[in-house]
Design a protein around this motif. Structure first.
Motif, PDB file in Angstrom:
ATOM      1  N   TRP A  68      19.978 -25.443 -12.020  1.00 52.72           N
ATOM      2  CA  TRP A  68      21.221 -24.672 -12.145  1.00 52.72           C
ATOM      3  C   TRP A  68      21.951 -25.452 -11.073  1.00 52.72           C
ATOM      4  O   TRP A  68      23.187 -25.856 -11.128  1.00 52.72           O
ATOM      5  N   GLU A  69      21.527 -25.942  -9.991  1.00 56.98           N
ATOM      6  CA  GLU A  69      22.074 -26.524  -8.734  1.00 56.98           C
ATOM      7  C   GLU A  69      22.634 -27.952  -9.568  1.00 56.98           C
ATOM      8  O   GLU A  69      23.636 -28.041  -9.014  1.00 56.98           O
ATOM      9  N   LYS A  70      21.888 -28.545 -10.124  1.00 54.22           N
ATOM     10  CA  LYS A  70      22.278 -29.903 -10.634  1.00 54.22           C
ATOM     11  C   LYS A  70      23.534 -29.690 -11.745  1.00 54.22           C
ATOM     12  O   LYS A  70      24.527 -30.564 -11.531  1.00 54.22           O
ATOM     13  N   ILE A  71      23.530 -28.563 -12.419  1.00 57.23           N
ATOM     14  CA  ILE A  71      24.657 -28.354 -13.212  1.00 57.23           C
ATOM     15  C   ILE A  71      25.964 -28.343 -12.337  1.00 57.23           C
ATOM     16  O   ILE A  71      26.928 -28.716 -12.835  1.00 57.23           O
ATOM     17  N   GLU A  72      25.790 -27.207 -11.435  1.00 58.67           N
ATOM     18  CA  GLU A  72      26.890 -27.046 -10.430  1.00 58.67           C
ATOM     19  C   GLU A  72      27.476 -28.176  -9.806  1.00 58.67           C
ATOM     20  O   GLU A  72      28.612 -28.267  -9.549  1.00 58.67           O
ATOM     21  N   GLN A  73      26.447 -29.010  -9.380  1.00 66.89           N
ATOM     22  CA  GLN A  73      26.867 -30.205  -8.600  1.00 66.89           C
ATOM     23  C   GLN A  73      27.143 -31.403  -9.643  1.00 66.89           C
ATOM     24  O   GLN A  73      27.367 -32.346  -8.977  1.00 66.89           O
ATOM     25  N   ARG A  74      27.246 -31.050 -10.779  1.00 65.58           N
ATOM     26  CA  ARG A  74      27.778 -32.476 -11.939  1.00 65.58           C
ATOM     27  C   ARG A  74      26.808 -33.219 -11.731  1.00 65.58           C
ATOM     28  O   ARG A  74      27.119 -34.295 -12.189  1.00 65.58           O
ATOM     29  N   LYS A  75      25.604 -33.163 -11.577  1.00 63.16           N
ATOM     30  CA  LYS A  75      24.517 -34.375 -11.747  1.00 63.16           C
ATOM     31  C   LYS A  75      24.150 -34.387 -12.961  1.00 63.16           C
ATOM     32  O   LYS A  75      23.585 -35.210 -13.520  1.00 63.16           O
ATOM     33  N   ILE A  76      24.267 -33.050 -13.741  1.00 63.99           N
ATOM     34  CA  ILE A  76      24.098 -32.853 -15.205  1.00 63.99           C
ATOM     35  C   ILE A  76      25.313 -32.289 -15.752  1.00 63.99           C
ATOM     36  O   ILE A  76      25.800 -31.221 -15.211  1.00 63.99           O
ATOM     37  N   TYR A  77      26.241 -32.695 -16.607  1.00 67.34           N
ATOM     38  CA  TYR A  77      27.425 -32.210 -17.404  1.00 67.34           C
ATOM     39  C   TYR A  77      27.658 -32.754 -18.584  1.00 67.34           C
ATOM     40  O   TYR A  77      26.856 -33.517 -19.109  1.00 67.34           O
ATOM     41  N   VAL A  78      28.761 -32.187 -19.444  1.00 61.29           N
ATOM     42  CA  VAL A  78      28.927 -32.459 -20.503  1.00 61.29           C
ATOM     43  C   VAL A  78      30.446 -33.271 -20.708  1.00 61.29           C
ATOM     44  O   VAL A  78      31.414 -32.924 -20.025  1.00 61.29           O
ATOM     45  N   SER A  79      30.240 -34.395 -21.277  1.00 61.68           N
ATOM     46  CA  SER A  79      31.570 -34.974 -21.650  1.00 61.68           C
ATOM     47  C   SER A  79      31.522 -35.504 -23.084  1.00 61.68           C
ATOM     48  O   SER A  79      30.493 -35.973 -23.765  1.00 61.68           O
ATOM     49  N   GLU A  80      32.730 -35.083 -23.757  1.00 54.81           N
ATOM     50  CA  GLU A  80      32.872 -35.558 -25.063  1.00 54.81           C
ATOM     51  C   GLU A  80      31.719 -34.910 -25.916  1.00 54.81           C
ATOM     52  O   GLU A  80      31.166 -35.639 -27.080  1.00 54.81           O
ATOM     53  N   GLY A  81      31.081 -33.761 -25.746  1.00 54.52           N
ATOM     54  CA  GLY A  81      30.159 -33.076 -26.215  1.00 54.52           C
ATOM     55  C   GLY A  81      28.886 -33.708 -26.298  1.00 54.52           C
ATOM     56  O   GLY A  81      27.784 -33.157 -26.916  1.00 54.52           O
ATOM     57  N   ARG A  82      28.567 -34.406 -25.151  1.00 47.63           N
ATOM     58  CA  ARG A  82      27.538 -35.140 -24.769  1.00 47.63           C
ATOM     59  C   ARG A  82      26.732 -34.543 -23.528  1.00 47.63           C
ATOM     60  O   ARG A  82      27.603 -34.687 -22.361  1.00 47.63           O
ATOM     61  N   VAL A  83      25.455 -34.360 -23.262  1.00 43.65           N
ATOM     62  CA  VAL A  83      25.100 -34.171 -21.863  1.00 43.65           C
ATOM     63  C   VAL A  83      24.721 -35.344 -21.136  1.00 43.65           C
ATOM     64  O   VAL A  83      23.982 -36.383 -21.853  1.00 43.65           O
ATOM     65  N   MET A  84      25.593 -35.360 -20.208  1.00 49.85           N
ATOM     66  CA  MET A  84      25.409 -36.697 -19.097  1.00 49.85           C
ATOM     67  C   MET A  84      24.501 -36.679 -18.024  1.00 49.85           C
ATOM     68  O   MET A  84      24.555 -35.451 -17.377  1.00 49.85           O
ATOM     69  N   GLY A  85      23.987 -37.743 -17.522  1.00 50.12           N
ATOM     70  CA  GLY A  85      23.330 -37.536 -16.308  1.00 50.12           C
ATOM     71  C   GLY A  85      23.391 -38.421 -15.363  1.00 50.12           C
ATOM     72  O   GLY A  85      24.616 -38.836 -14.846  1.00 50.12           O
ATOM     73  N   LYS A  86      22.256 -39.275 -14.785  1.00 51.66           N
ATOM     74  CA  LYS A  86      22.405 -40.047 -13.867  1.00 51.66           C
ATOM     75  C   LYS A  86      23.314 -41.344 -13.893  1.00 51.66           C
ATOM     76  O   LYS A  86      23.437 -41.937 -15.205  1.00 51.66           O
ATOM     77  N   ASP A  87      23.998 -41.688 -13.174  1.00 52.77           N
ATOM     78  CA  ASP A  87      25.041 -42.676 -13.412  1.00 52.77           C
ATOM     79  C   ASP A  87      25.969 -42.582 -14.479  1.00 52.77           C
ATOM     80  O   ASP A  87      26.492 -43.566 -15.180  1.00 52.77           O
ATOM     81  N   ASP A  88      26.206 -41.380 -14.745  1.00 56.34           N
ATOM     82  CA  ASP A  88      27.218 -41.046 -15.855  1.00 56.34           C
ATOM     83  C   ASP A  88      26.894 -41.632 -17.202  1.00 56.34           C
ATOM     84  O   ASP A  88      28.046 -41.737 -17.992  1.00 56.34           O
ATOM     85  N   GLU A  89      25.605 -41.610 -17.238  1.00 53.11           N
ATOM     86  CA  GLU A  89      24.954 -42.027 -18.825  1.00 53.11           C
ATOM     87  C   GLU A  89      24.723 -40.870 -19.608  1.00 53.11           C
ATOM     88  O   GLU A  89      24.150 -40.038 -18.871  1.00 53.11           O
ATOM     89  N   PRO A  90      24.482 -41.004 -20.809  1.00 55.98           N
ATOM     90  CA  PRO A  90      24.171 -39.733 -21.593  1.00 55.98           C
ATOM     91  C   PRO A  90      22.601 -39.500 -21.292  1.00 55.98           C
ATOM     92  O   PRO A  90      22.031 -40.580 -21.044  1.00 55.98           O
ATOM     93  N   LEU A  91      22.167 -38.351 -21.123  1.00 55.43           N
ATOM     94  CA  LEU A  91      20.704 -37.932 -20.741  1.00 55.43           C
ATOM     95  C   LEU A  91      19.930 -38.381 -22.131  1.00 55.43           C
ATOM     96  O   LEU A  91      20.251 -38.336 -23.262  1.00 55.43           O
ATOM     97  N   ARG A  92      19.027 -39.380 -21.367  1.00 54.18           N
ATOM     98  CA  ARG A  92      18.105 -39.970 -22.484  1.00 54.18           C
ATOM     99  C   ARG A  92      17.057 -39.001 -23.285  1.00 54.18           C
ATOM    100  O   ARG A  92      16.366 -39.309 -24.534  1.00 54.18           O
ATOM    101  N   SER A  93      16.967 -37.993 -22.600  1.00 58.15           N
ATOM    102  CA  SER A  93      15.981 -36.992 -23.121  1.00 58.15           C
ATOM    103  C   SER A  93      16.546 -35.556 -23.339  1.00 58.15           C
ATOM    104  O   SER A  93      17.897 -35.562 -23.171  1.00 58.15           O
TER     105      SER A  93
END
Length: 209
Positions: A68-93
């Motif tokens: 939950w904290e990672k979502i609030e801190q925008r370490k995981i977020y949604v952009s253009e309908g995709r879940v994004m993660g480290k280095d602002d890249e789409p989450l691989r898993s």
């Protein structure tokens, strides 16, 4: 330049909706995400975490808070309908795999603090299932070879436990230099972790050869 269209699976669309809703503090979505992660965790935790139910629940709760904290801190977020993660890249898993990754780290932290409480005795078959591979018994051969090359103490403990099928109480009587059952559990855990890491590395090389 034409815009690239990324096709998303129903699961990816669902996970993007859950992450976005969690960030927006949608109470209904929060409950849905909690249930989504909970179902996956309890379906898989027995093969990963050797602890009693109370400890497993503690690991789950701590994992969910961190997630939950990672979502609030925008370490995981949604952009253009995709879940994004480290280095602002789409989450691989999937976010479930990501969630379990956090849970594994929480479990490791717990083990470091409570090495004598790891319930190895009741998890023997679960650990064996994770460790062994059925292909022509090759993994079993690799494991036997590694055990034979380990320190005398590790080789002694693992042989008695996995090969001879003896329980911890019996092993403790047969190795009187180990001062207590808790000490034996700790040594058994550390030796098994070394075995597991070595076996998987060798097996990967075998598959790629």
């Amino acid at each position: 330049m034409a815009k690239t269209i990324h096709m998303r699976t129903p699961q990816q669309e669902k996970e993007a909706r859950l992450v976005a809703g969690m960030y927006d503090k949608d109470r209904k979505i929060q409950s849905e995400l909690y249930a989504y992660c909970s179902d996956y965790f309890w379906a898989n935790c027995q093969g990963m975490f050797f602890a009693d139910d109370d400890t497993a629940m503690e690991i789950f709760q701590n994992t969910f808070v961190t997630f939950w904290e990672k979502i609030e801190q925008r370490k995981i977020y949604v952009s253009e309908g995709r879940v994004m993660g480290k280095d602002d890249e789409p989450l691989r898993s999937s976010i479930l795999t990501y969630f379990i990754g956090i849970a594994k780290n929480k479990y490791k932290e717990w083990v470091k603090k409570n090495p004598s409480n790891v319930d190895i005795e009741t998890s023997k078959q679960q650990y064996a299932d994770m460790l062994y591979d059925s292909e022509e018994n090759k993994m079993l051969d690799i494991i036997a070879d590694i055990i034979s090359r380990m320190s005398e103490r590790c080789s002694q403990i693992l042989t008695k436990f996995y090969v001879e099928g003896k329980n911890l109480d019996t092993i403790l009587m047969e190795i009187p230099t180990i001062e207590s059952k808790n000490s034996l559990k700790t040594k058994k855990y550390k030796c098994t972790e070394l075995l597991r890491e070595s076996a998987r590395d060798i097996y990967k090389r075998y598959l790629n050869s």
